[in-house]
Design a protein around this motif. Structure first.
Motif, PDB file in Angstrom:
ATOM      1  N   PRO A  10       0.669  -1.099  -0.149  1.00  0.00           N
ATOM      2  CA  PRO A  10       0.172  -0.017   0.147  1.00  0.00           C
ATOM      3  C   PRO A  10       0.784   1.241   0.183  1.00  0.00           C
ATOM      4  O   PRO A  10       0.401   2.428  -0.280  1.00  0.00           O
ATOM      5  CB  PRO A  10      -0.873  -0.095   1.393  1.00  0.00           C
ATOM      6  N   CYS A  11       2.146   1.122   0.195  1.00  0.00           N
ATOM      7  CA  CYS A  11       2.841   2.353   0.285  1.00  0.00           C
ATOM      8  C   CYS A  11       3.760   2.757  -0.934  1.00  0.00           C
ATOM      9  O   CYS A  11       4.369   3.562  -1.056  1.00  0.00           O
ATOM     10  CB  CYS A  11       4.100   2.168   1.488  1.00  0.00           C
ATOM     11  N   LEU A  12       3.693   1.613  -1.843  1.00  0.00           N
ATOM     12  CA  LEU A  12       4.405   1.719  -3.103  1.00  0.00           C
ATOM     13  C   LEU A  12       4.114   3.324  -3.880  1.00  0.00           C
ATOM     14  O   LEU A  12       5.284   3.757  -4.312  1.00  0.00           O
ATOM     15  CB  LEU A  12       4.023   0.568  -3.971  1.00  0.00           C
ATOM     16  N   ALA A  13       2.837   3.586  -3.870  1.00  0.00           N
ATOM     17  CA  ALA A  13       2.892   4.863  -4.696  1.00  0.00           C
ATOM     18  C   ALA A  13       3.447   6.061  -3.921  1.00  0.00           C
ATOM     19  O   ALA A  13       4.061   6.778  -4.500  1.00  0.00           O
ATOM     20  CB  ALA A  13       1.517   5.207  -4.821  1.00  0.00           C
ATOM     21  N   ALA A  14       3.232   6.049  -2.766  1.00  0.00           N
ATOM     22  CA  ALA A  14       3.719   7.187  -1.875  1.00  0.00           C
ATOM     23  C   ALA A  14       5.223   7.089  -1.709  1.00  0.00           C
ATOM     24  O   ALA A  14       6.002   8.019  -2.029  1.00  0.00           O
ATOM     25  CB  ALA A  14       3.362   6.902  -0.373  1.00  0.00           C
ATOM     26  N   ILE A  15       6.067   5.699  -1.846  1.00  0.00           N
ATOM     27  CA  ILE A  15       7.201   5.809  -2.020  1.00  0.00           C
ATOM     28  C   ILE A  15       8.231   6.119  -3.336  1.00  0.00           C
ATOM     29  O   ILE A  15       8.904   6.924  -3.620  1.00  0.00           O
ATOM     30  CB  ILE A  15       7.779   4.272  -1.606  1.00  0.00           C
ATOM     31  N   CYS A  37      14.543  -2.960   9.667  1.00  0.00           N
ATOM     32  CA  CYS A  37      16.078  -3.013   9.724  1.00  0.00           C
ATOM     33  C   CYS A  37      16.666  -4.183   8.803  1.00  0.00           C
ATOM     34  O   CYS A  37      17.685  -4.197   8.122  1.00  0.00           O
ATOM     35  CB  CYS A  37      16.541  -3.025  10.993  1.00  0.00           C
ATOM     36  N   GLY A  38      15.731  -5.264   9.083  1.00  0.00           N
ATOM     37  CA  GLY A  38      15.967  -6.385   8.239  1.00  0.00           C
ATOM     38  C   GLY A  38      15.973  -6.260   6.813  1.00  0.00           C
ATOM     39  O   GLY A  38      16.846  -6.898   5.960  1.00  0.00           O
ATOM     40  N   TYR A  39      14.860  -5.375   6.195  1.00  0.00           N
ATOM     41  CA  TYR A  39      15.024  -5.164   4.820  1.00  0.00           C
ATOM     42  C   TYR A  39      15.876  -4.336   4.466  1.00  0.00           C
ATOM     43  O   TYR A  39      16.515  -4.604   3.337  1.00  0.00           O
ATOM     44  CB  TYR A  39      13.502  -4.283   4.757  1.00  0.00           C
ATOM     45  N   LEU A  40      16.872  -3.386   5.316  1.00  0.00           N
ATOM     46  CA  LEU A  40      17.686  -2.727   4.957  1.00  0.00           C
ATOM     47  C   LEU A  40      18.835  -3.654   4.528  1.00  0.00           C
ATOM     48  O   LEU A  40      19.810  -3.235   3.996  1.00  0.00           O
ATOM     49  CB  LEU A  40      18.029  -1.738   6.079  1.00  0.00           C
ATOM     50  N   LYS A  41      18.974  -4.597   5.216  1.00  0.00           N
ATOM     51  CA  LYS A  41      19.979  -5.623   5.295  1.00  0.00           C
ATOM     52  C   LYS A  41      20.151  -6.503   3.846  1.00  0.00           C
ATOM     53  O   LYS A  41      21.037  -7.147   3.580  1.00  0.00           O
ATOM     54  CB  LYS A  41      20.451  -6.456   6.264  1.00  0.00           C
ATOM     55  N   ASP A  42      18.723  -6.412   3.274  1.00  0.00           N
ATOM     56  CA  ASP A  42      18.467  -7.295   2.193  1.00  0.00           C
ATOM     57  C   ASP A  42      18.705  -6.486   0.859  1.00  0.00           C
ATOM     58  O   ASP A  42      18.176  -5.553   0.634  1.00  0.00           O
ATOM     59  CB  ASP A  42      17.059  -7.542   2.078  1.00  0.00           C
ATOM     60  N   TYR A  48      14.676   0.135  -2.032  1.00  0.00           N
ATOM     61  CA  TYR A  48      13.576   0.683  -1.742  1.00  0.00           C
ATOM     62  C   TYR A  48      13.513   1.299  -0.268  1.00  0.00           C
ATOM     63  O   TYR A  48      12.838   2.546  -0.209  1.00  0.00           O
ATOM     64  CB  TYR A  48      12.402  -0.224  -1.721  1.00  0.00           C
ATOM     65  N   VAL A  49      13.722   0.613   0.572  1.00  0.00           N
ATOM     66  CA  VAL A  49      13.499   1.021   1.992  1.00  0.00           C
ATOM     67  C   VAL A  49      14.591   2.151   2.358  1.00  0.00           C
ATOM     68  O   VAL A  49      14.015   3.103   3.151  1.00  0.00           O
ATOM     69  CB  VAL A  49      13.902  -0.168   3.094  1.00  0.00           C
ATOM     70  N   ASN A  50      15.792   2.387   1.808  1.00  0.00           N
ATOM     71  CA  ASN A  50      16.382   3.418   1.984  1.00  0.00           C
ATOM     72  C   ASN A  50      16.199   4.504   1.068  1.00  0.00           C
ATOM     73  O   ASN A  50      17.066   5.510   1.277  1.00  0.00           O
ATOM     74  CB  ASN A  50      18.098   2.860   1.953  1.00  0.00           C
ATOM     75  N   SER A  51      15.487   4.480   0.205  1.00  0.00           N
ATOM     76  CA  SER A  51      15.290   5.716  -0.737  1.00  0.00           C
ATOM     77  C   SER A  51      14.599   6.811  -0.140  1.00  0.00           C
ATOM     78  O   SER A  51      14.073   6.763   0.873  1.00  0.00           O
ATOM     79  CB  SER A  51      14.232   5.173  -1.851  1.00  0.00           C
ATOM     80  N   GLY A  53      12.112   8.670  -0.833  1.00  0.00           N
ATOM     81  CA  GLY A  53      10.450   8.409  -0.863  1.00  0.00           C
ATOM     82  C   GLY A  53      10.096   7.476   0.353  1.00  0.00           C
ATOM     83  O   GLY A  53       9.302   7.960   0.851  1.00  0.00           O
ATOM     84  N   ALA A  54      10.872   6.694   0.256  1.00  0.00           N
ATOM     85  CA  ALA A  54      10.787   5.732   1.705  1.00  0.00           C
ATOM     86  C   ALA A  54      10.823   6.251   3.046  1.00  0.00           C
ATOM     87  O   ALA A  54      10.210   6.025   4.007  1.00  0.00           O
ATOM     88  CB  ALA A  54      11.526   4.127   1.681  1.00  0.00           C
ATOM     89  N   ARG A  55      11.850   6.938   3.079  1.00  0.00           N
ATOM     90  CA  ARG A  55      12.353   7.700   4.442  1.00  0.00           C
ATOM     91  C   ARG A  55      11.281   8.936   4.605  1.00  0.00           C
ATOM     92  O   ARG A  55      10.759   8.964   5.559  1.00  0.00           O
ATOM     93  CB  ARG A  55      13.604   8.385   4.356  1.00  0.00           C
ATOM     94  N   LYS A  56      10.681   9.737   3.540  1.00  0.00           N
ATOM     95  CA  LYS A  56       9.930  10.549   3.562  1.00  0.00           C
ATOM     96  C   LYS A  56       8.506  10.006   3.877  1.00  0.00           C
ATOM     97  O   LYS A  56       7.803  10.469   4.829  1.00  0.00           O
ATOM     98  CB  LYS A  56       9.593  11.455   2.499  1.00  0.00           C
ATOM     99  N   THR A  57       8.056   8.809   3.487  1.00  0.00           N
ATOM    100  CA  THR A  57       6.675   7.972   3.625  1.00  0.00           C
ATOM    101  C   THR A  57       6.895   7.646   5.078  1.00  0.00           C
ATOM    102  O   THR A  57       5.836   7.765   5.815  1.00  0.00           O
ATOM    103  CB  THR A  57       6.733   6.960   2.834  1.00  0.00           C
ATOM    104  N   ALA A  58       7.770   7.083   5.527  1.00  0.00           N
ATOM    105  CA  ALA A  58       8.056   6.590   7.119  1.00  0.00           C
ATOM    106  C   ALA A  58       7.926   7.772   8.014  1.00  0.00           C
ATOM    107  O   ALA A  58       7.324   7.821   8.992  1.00  0.00           O
ATOM    108  CB  ALA A  58       9.329   5.953   7.244  1.00  0.00           C
ATOM    109  N   SER A  59       8.532   8.976   7.775  1.00  0.00           N
ATOM    110  CA  SER A  59       8.454  10.129   8.575  1.00  0.00           C
ATOM    111  C   SER A  59       7.293  10.756   8.641  1.00  0.00           C
ATOM    112  O   SER A  59       6.507  11.140   9.703  1.00  0.00           O
ATOM    113  CB  SER A  59       9.476  11.187   7.717  1.00  0.00           C
TER     114      SER A  59
END
Length: 67
Positions: A10-15, A37-42, A48-51, A53-59
């Protein structure tokens, strides 16, 4: 919650499109927070997780990406 990056769909568009995250996205993000954090190691998910867009979405959802 089971760690599954698919749960964050569901976050794909936001990211990727820089749109405000939906309530569904934020709920999933909060649910998957212990997994982030596990995703960041993958290597497949890291970009994606570190982009920005992802950081803005998380924030926007009030989820801190601190590992």
């Amino acid at each position: 919650a089971t760690c599954s990056a698919v749960q964050l769909s569901p976050c794909l568009a936001a990211i990727t499109k820089n749109t405000p995250p939906s309530a569904a996205c934020c709920n999933k993000l909060k649910e998957q927070k212990p997994c982030l954090c596990g995703y960041l190691k993958d290597p497949n998910l890291k970009n994606y997780v570190n982009s920005p867009g992802a950081r803005k979405t998380a924030s926007s959802c009030g989820v801190a990406l601190k590992c």
